[in-house]
Design a protein around this motif. Structure first.
Motif, mmCIF file in Angstrom:
data_model
loop_
_atom_site.group_PDB
_atom_site.id
_atom_site.type_symbol
_atom_site.label_atom_id
_atom_site.label_comp_id
_atom_site.label_asym_id
_atom_site.label_seq_id
_atom_site.Cartn_x
_atom_site.Cartn_y
_atom_site.Cartn_z
ATOM 1 N N THR A 74 0.816 -1.219 0.000
ATOM 2 C CA THR A 74 0.000 0.000 0.000
ATOM 3 C C THR A 74 0.849 1.269 0.000
ATOM 4 N N LEU A 75 2.084 1.174 0.511
ATOM 5 C CA LEU A 75 2.944 2.352 0.453
ATOM 6 C C LEU A 75 3.859 2.195 -0.755
ATOM 7 N N GLN A 76 3.906 3.265 -1.550
ATOM 8 C CA GLN A 76 4.633 3.185 -2.811
ATOM 9 C C GLN A 76 6.070 2.711 -2.664
ATOM 10 N N ARG A 77 6.780 3.232 -1.654
ATOM 11 C CA ARG A 77 8.217 2.942 -1.603
ATOM 12 C C ARG A 77 8.514 1.452 -1.526
ATOM 13 N N TRP A 78 7.704 0.678 -0.796
ATOM 14 C CA TRP A 78 8.019 -0.745 -0.634
ATOM 15 C C TRP A 78 7.865 -1.513 -1.938
ATOM 16 N N ASN A 79 6.985 -1.053 -2.809
ATOM 17 C CA ASN A 79 6.874 -1.682 -4.142
ATOM 18 C C ASN A 79 8.171 -1.485 -4.911
ATOM 19 N N TYR A 137 16.383 -5.090 6.402
ATOM 20 C CA TYR A 137 16.347 -4.135 5.295
ATOM 21 C C TYR A 137 15.549 -2.897 5.719
ATOM 22 N N ASP A 138 16.195 -1.759 5.693
ATOM 23 C CA ASP A 138 15.612 -0.461 6.032
ATOM 24 C C ASP A 138 15.237 -0.322 7.510
ATOM 25 N N ARG A 139 14.507 -1.319 8.052
ATOM 26 C CA ARG A 139 14.105 -1.278 9.459
ATOM 27 C C ARG A 139 14.883 -2.335 10.233
ATOM 28 N N LEU A 140 15.410 -1.961 11.386
ATOM 29 C CA LEU A 140 16.171 -2.914 12.195
ATOM 30 C C LEU A 140 15.224 -3.949 12.802
ATOM 31 N N ASP A 146 5.949 0.767 16.596
ATOM 32 C CA ASP A 146 6.566 -0.562 16.474
ATOM 33 C C ASP A 146 7.696 -0.596 15.442
ATOM 34 N N ASP A 147 8.001 0.553 14.831
ATOM 35 C CA ASP A 147 9.084 0.646 13.849
ATOM 36 C C ASP A 147 10.244 1.406 14.494
ATOM 37 N N ASN A 148 11.363 0.730 14.684
ATOM 38 C CA ASN A 148 12.537 1.349 15.320
ATOM 39 C C ASN A 148 12.928 2.655 14.619
ATOM 40 N N ASN A 149 12.804 2.679 13.303
ATOM 41 C CA ASN A 149 13.159 3.890 12.542
ATOM 42 C C ASN A 149 12.376 5.110 13.029
ATOM 43 N N ALA A 150 11.096 4.895 13.326
ATOM 44 C CA ALA A 150 10.227 6.019 13.679
ATOM 45 C C ALA A 150 10.793 6.790 14.867
ATOM 46 N N SER A 155 7.190 13.135 9.924
ATOM 47 C CA SER A 155 8.366 12.262 9.751
ATOM 48 C C SER A 155 8.456 11.630 8.372
ATOM 49 N N ASN A 156 7.320 11.446 7.707
ATOM 50 C CA ASN A 156 7.409 10.837 6.370
ATOM 51 C C ASN A 156 6.247 11.294 5.493
ATOM 52 N N ASP A 157 6.223 10.788 4.276
ATOM 53 C CA ASP A 157 5.225 11.249 3.309
ATOM 54 C C ASP A 157 3.817 10.728 3.585
ATOM 55 N N GLN A 182 9.146 12.594 3.919
ATOM 56 C CA GLN A 182 10.247 11.681 3.627
ATOM 57 C C GLN A 182 9.767 10.609 2.671
ATOM 58 N N ASP A 183 10.514 10.309 1.654
ATOM 59 C CA ASP A 183 10.329 9.202 0.689
ATOM 60 C C ASP A 183 10.169 9.691 -0.746
ATOM 61 N N CYS A 184 9.709 10.938 -0.920
ATOM 62 C CA CYS A 184 9.417 11.419 -2.277
ATOM 63 C C CYS A 184 8.426 10.500 -2.991
ATOM 64 N N PHE A 215 14.706 12.346 -0.034
ATOM 65 C CA PHE A 215 14.805 11.329 -1.079
ATOM 66 C C PHE A 215 15.746 10.227 -0.607
ATOM 67 N N LYS A 216 15.185 9.022 -0.532
ATOM 68 C CA LYS A 216 16.001 7.863 -0.189
ATOM 69 C C LYS A 216 16.000 6.969 -1.426
ATOM 70 N N ASP A 217 17.098 7.001 -2.166
ATOM 71 C CA ASP A 217 17.143 6.283 -3.444
ATOM 72 C C ASP A 217 17.177 4.781 -3.183
#
Ligand code: BGC
Length: 349
Positions: A37-42, A113-116, A165-169, A235-237, A260-262, A280-282
Motif C-alpha cells: 500500500t505504500l509506494q516505496r516498498w513496491n 532491510y531499512d528497518r532494524l 513498532d518501527d525502530n526507525n520512527a 516524519s514521512n510522506d 520523507q520518501d518522495c 529522497f532515499k534512493d
C-alpha cells in the motif's frame, strides 16, 4: 565391464551436476516486504528482485499486507523453500524472534532491510539509510525556513511521527528533535496542542488516515479561530499526506510541511505548494548495497559496512551500511527524481 561402470559413474556425475545447476536451492534469496500500500516498498521489492536476479540469484519476493502473522508465515515458507539468505523489511521490529530462530538453526542468514529487526541474534547485517540524519534534515529545514537562529518568534509548530513498532520512527523523531527541542524549550516554537512526546505524536502503522484524523481534531481544537500554524514536522510522506488532507479545513497561511520518501503523491503536493520538502532515499542504492551483502554472504568477500556503533537491536550492535538521505524540494526534484530516471516526468503530472 570396467568401461561400462566408468561410463555409468560419469553419467551419474553429469546427471547430479545438472540437477545441482537446475536446482536453485543453492542460491535462492527470500525478500520479505511489509506492504504494497505504500509506494516505496513496491519500489524496494522490485529493485531488490531485479538486482538479485542480475547477479544470478533466484528470488522469492513476498509482500505481507502489513500483517505480522502473514509476514511470519511467508518467512517460514521461504526457509522451508530453501532460501539461503532472507532480506526482511519488518512490519513490527519485535515480532520476528521466533521465526528467525528457525532460520538461524538452519544456517539461513538474515539481512534487516531499512528497518532494524529487534531483540534477536539471528540478524547478520542491517542495510538502511542514515535514519537520524533524515530527522536532522527535517528539523534543519524548519529551523532555516523560520529563521529560528535569529528570529524571536514565537512560531506555532505541530509534530507527527511514525509507528511506535518501527525502530526507525523513534530515530527519525530523535533526529528532528535534536534540532527543534531547543527552540521549544526557549519558547521560539510553541506546540499549541501540547502534544510533544513521541508517544503523543506517533502514528500507528504510519497510516495516512490516522494522521489525518489526528490533525483534523488538532486543527479544530487549536487553529480554527484563525490562529496561525507555522510549521508541521511530519516524519514521512504518508503522514504528511494525512496532514495535507486535514489542512483542507484550515484557513490560515499554509504551514511549512516536511516529509520523507518522495512518494509520487507527495512530489505532486510539493509541486502544488502543499508540501515544502521531502527526503529522497534512493531505493536503487539501498538495493545495490543489500545485494552486495547477499553476495558477500553467499560467495564470500567483504560486505559493505560503514557503521558498527549505532544500531543496537537489544542483543548486539548489528553491522550496518547507512546510505545517504538527500534533501528534496520543488527546486531540485526534476534533477533528483526525473533526470536520474527514478520517475518518468508523466508520473508526476
Ligand atoms: C521507512 C520510511 C517509510 C516508513 C513507512 C520507515 O521504516 O524508513 O521510509 O516512510 O517506514 O513505511
Amino acid at each position: 565391464m570396467k568401461k561400462a561402470l566408468c561410463l555409468l559413474l560419469c553419467l551419474a556425475m553429469v546427471v547430479s551436476m545438472l540437477t545441482a545447476c537446475g536446482s536453485s536451492s543453492g542460491n535462492k534469496v527470500g525478500v520479505s516486504m511489509p506492504t504494497k500500500t505504500l509506494q516505496r516498498w513496491n519500489q524496494d521489492g522490485s529493485n531488490m528482485k531485479e538486482q538479485l536476479e542480475k547477479k544470478g540469484y533466484e528470488v522469492d519476493l513476498q509482500y505481507a499486507d502489513d500483517d505480522v502473522a502473514t509476514q511470519v508465515n511467508q518467512i517460514e515458507n521461504m526457509i522451508s523453500g530453501g532460501c539461503k539468505v532472507l532480506v526482511i523489511a519488518s512490519i513490527e521490529g519485535d515480532s520476528l524472534g521466533t521465526v528467525l530462530a528457525q532460520a538461524k538453526e538452519k544456517g539461513v542468514k538474515v539481512i534487516a532491510y531499512d528497518r532494524l529487526i529487534m531483540n534477536t541474534d539471528a540478524v547478520t547485517y542491517y542495510a538502511t539509510f542514515d535514519n537520524f540524519m533524515v530527522g536532522v534534515k527535517q528539523g534543519q529545514y524548519i529551523e532555516d525556513q523560520l529563521g529560528l537562529k535569529s528570529n524571536a518568534g514565537p512560531f506555532n509548530i505541530e509534530l507527527i511521527a511514525g509507528s511506535p513498532d518501527d525502530n526507525n520512527a523513534h530515530i527519525f523523531f530523535e533526529g528532528a528533535m535534536s534540532i527543534l527541542q531547543q527552540y521549544i524549550d526557549n519558547g521560539k516554537l510553541v506546540v499549541k496542542s501540547g502534544q510533544k512526546t513521541f508517544e503523543q505524536v506517533a502514528t500507528q502503522g504510519w497510516k495516512t488516515e490516522n494522521a489525518q484524523s489526528r490533525f483534523e481534531a488538532l486543527i479544530a481544537a487549536n487553529y480554527a479561530d484563525g490562529t496561525q500554524l507555522d510549521a508541521v514536522m511530519a516524519s514521512n510522506d504518508s503522514t504528511a499526506l494525512g496532514v495535507a488532507n486535514a489542512l483542507a479545513s484550515y484557513t490560515g497561511k499554509y504551514p511549512i510541511l516536511t516529509g520523507q520518501d518522495c512518494d509520487i503523491a507527495n512530489v505532486k503536493n510539493m509541486i502544488a505548494g502543499k508540501q515544502s520538502m521531502s527526503i529522497f532515499k534512493d531505493t536503487r542504492t539501498l538495493a545495490e548495497k543489500t545485494t552486495e551483502m547477499v553476495d558477500a554472504i553467499l560467495k564470500g568477500g567483504e560486505p559493505p559496512i560503514n557503521n558498527t556503533t549505532d544500531y543496537d537491536n537489544g542483543k548486539f550492535v548489528v553491522p550496518s551500511y547507512l546510505c545517504d538521505p538527500v534533501f528534496a524540494d520543488v527546486n531540485n526534484y526534476q534533477k533528483l527524481l526525473v533526470e536520474s530516471g527514478y520517475y518518468k516526468a508523466e508520473q508526476l503530472q
